[in-house]
Design an enzyme around this catalytic site. Structure first.
Site, PDB file in Angstrom:
ATOM      1  CB  SER A 128      -0.882  -0.022   1.179  1.00  0.00           C
ATOM      2  OG  SER A 128      -1.317   1.097   1.599  1.00  0.00           O
ATOM      3  CE1 TYR A 154      -4.075  -2.156   4.599  1.00  0.00           C
ATOM      4  CE2 TYR A 154      -3.462   0.296   3.872  1.00  0.00           C
ATOM      5  CZ  TYR A 154      -3.967  -1.096   3.776  1.00  0.00           C
ATOM      6  OH  TYR A 154      -3.870  -1.348   2.344  1.00  0.00           O
TER       7      TYR A 154
END
Ligand SMILES: NC(=O)c1ccc[n+]([C@@H]2O[C@H](COP(=O)([O-])OP(=O)(O)OC[C@H]3O[C@@H](n4cnc5c(N)ncnc54)[C@H](O)[C@@H]3O)[C@@H](O)[C@H]2O)c1
Length: 321
Positions: A128, A154
């Site tokens: 990501s 995350y």
């Protein structure tokens, strides 16, 4: 016919990817645990769009279930694994931190461990843009930007999975590519993401939480551009045993522009609730995609306006508006 295992196949990107892989002539086995982070009905509806492909098979399975994965790897000889299953979202990590460690870190470890000695041609996995943290100088480049300072759990788990992948590539010779996606949107998108949430609230006349005065910049990337790149990477020999690529649009836009464009496309006026940027959210994202251009000729083809119009059309059709 090459065989691919897609994890997170009922997810937003996974369902689009599975379809494109079938159209490109791959045999696809998709796994997903259909968890309830957002409505599983949307995941089932995405899977129903794949029912007509004889080359697609779905199995409900959790990627942390090592026994089930070993069984699958014994029954089927895979050429590729494309690992997309994860607990996504930055803000939800304040509510349920364990789900990030379990699904992202333990899940990726389990897959790598099962497939380390199965002679895969290529193991591709979703990372990501969040691994860049609050980097200042955009565009963010894999070669030059430090990713040692994630600012959300995350992001920390995604960075952790890149480290795990490097170790497995080094120790077992498994060719691995980590793909840093930048804010993906499009039809069948995730209900927890801005494009879906804002559209939903516009049509329902509800107030939109408007963080950071609409100034945060995001490199919104249309799902077809992401999927085209992944399919091309699957058809191209990896450059080395361990690779990382950004997949983004290289054209960041403000949240204010996103809302204005959605107002125009939905013919609705937004009601805004101004709030400071929550902890964990970054100020901007922007991908340097030159290495991907050089490797596979990647060119993001979809403008924000065109992509949002595809999303709004899908939303209206899905909800019978
Ligand atoms: N959408 C984006 O903007 C974006 C941006 C950067 C990275 N990513 C990454 O891309 C990947 C796909 O994202 P998405 O937007 O399609 O998310 P998604 O939530 O729609 O898809 C993920 C799927 O994985 C499944 N899953 C989660 N944990 C699992 C487990 N333990 N076992 C089996 N299945 C499990 C979920 O049920 C879901 O269907 C994720 O790894 C995500 O972190 C997405």
């Amino acid at each position: 016919m090459s065989k691919v295992l897609v994890t997170g196949a009922a997810g937003f990107i996974g369902a689009h990817l599975s379809k494109q892989l079938c159209l490109a002539g791959f045999q696809v086995i998709g796994i997903d645990n259909l968890n309830t982070y957002y409505t599983p009905q949307l995941k089932k509806d995405r899977l129903s769009t794949l029912e007509n492909f004889d080359s697609f098979k779905f199995i409900e399975m959790d990627i942390t279930d090592e026994v089930a994965l070993q069984e699958l790897a014994k029954e089927q000889v895979f050429d590729y694994v494309i690992h997309l299953a994860a607990q996504p979202g930055v803000r939800y990590s304040f509510e349920d931190p364990h789900s990030y460690i379990q699904n992202n870190y333990v899940g990726t470890f389990t897959l790598l461990n099962v497939f380390k000695d199965k002679n895969l041609k290529h193991f591709l996995m979703a990372s990501s843009s969040s691994v860049y943290g609050n980097a200042l100088d955009a565009p963010f480049a894999v070669a030059t930007h430090n990713t040692d300072h994630p600012i959300s759990l995350y992001a920390a788990t995604k960075k952790g999975t890149e480290s795990l992948a490097h170790t497995y590539a080094h120790c077992f010779g498994l060719p691995i590519t980590a793909l840093r996606f930048f804010t993906v949107y499009g039809p069948w998108g995730r209900p927890d993401m801005a494009v879906y949430k804002f559209t939903d609230k516009l049509y329902k006349g509800e107030t939109i939480d408007y963080y950071g005065d609409g100034k945060p910049l995001r490199d919104y990337t249309y799902v077809d551009d992401i999927v085209t790149a992944i399919v091309k990477l699957t058809q191209t020999a990896p450059q080395s045993n361990y690779n990382i690529f950004n997949i983004g649009n290289n054209t960041p836009e403000t949240v204010a522009t996103l809302i204005n464009t959605l107002e125009e496309l939905t013919s609705q006026k937004a009601k805004l609730n101004p709030l400071p940027l929550p902890p964990g959210d970054v100020d901007k994202t922007c991908a340097d995609v030159d290495p991907l251009k050089q490797h596979i000729g990647f060119h993001p083809a979809t403008s924000l306006k065109k992509g949002l119009s595809q999303f709004v059309n899908w939303y209206k059709q899905y909800y019978n508006l």
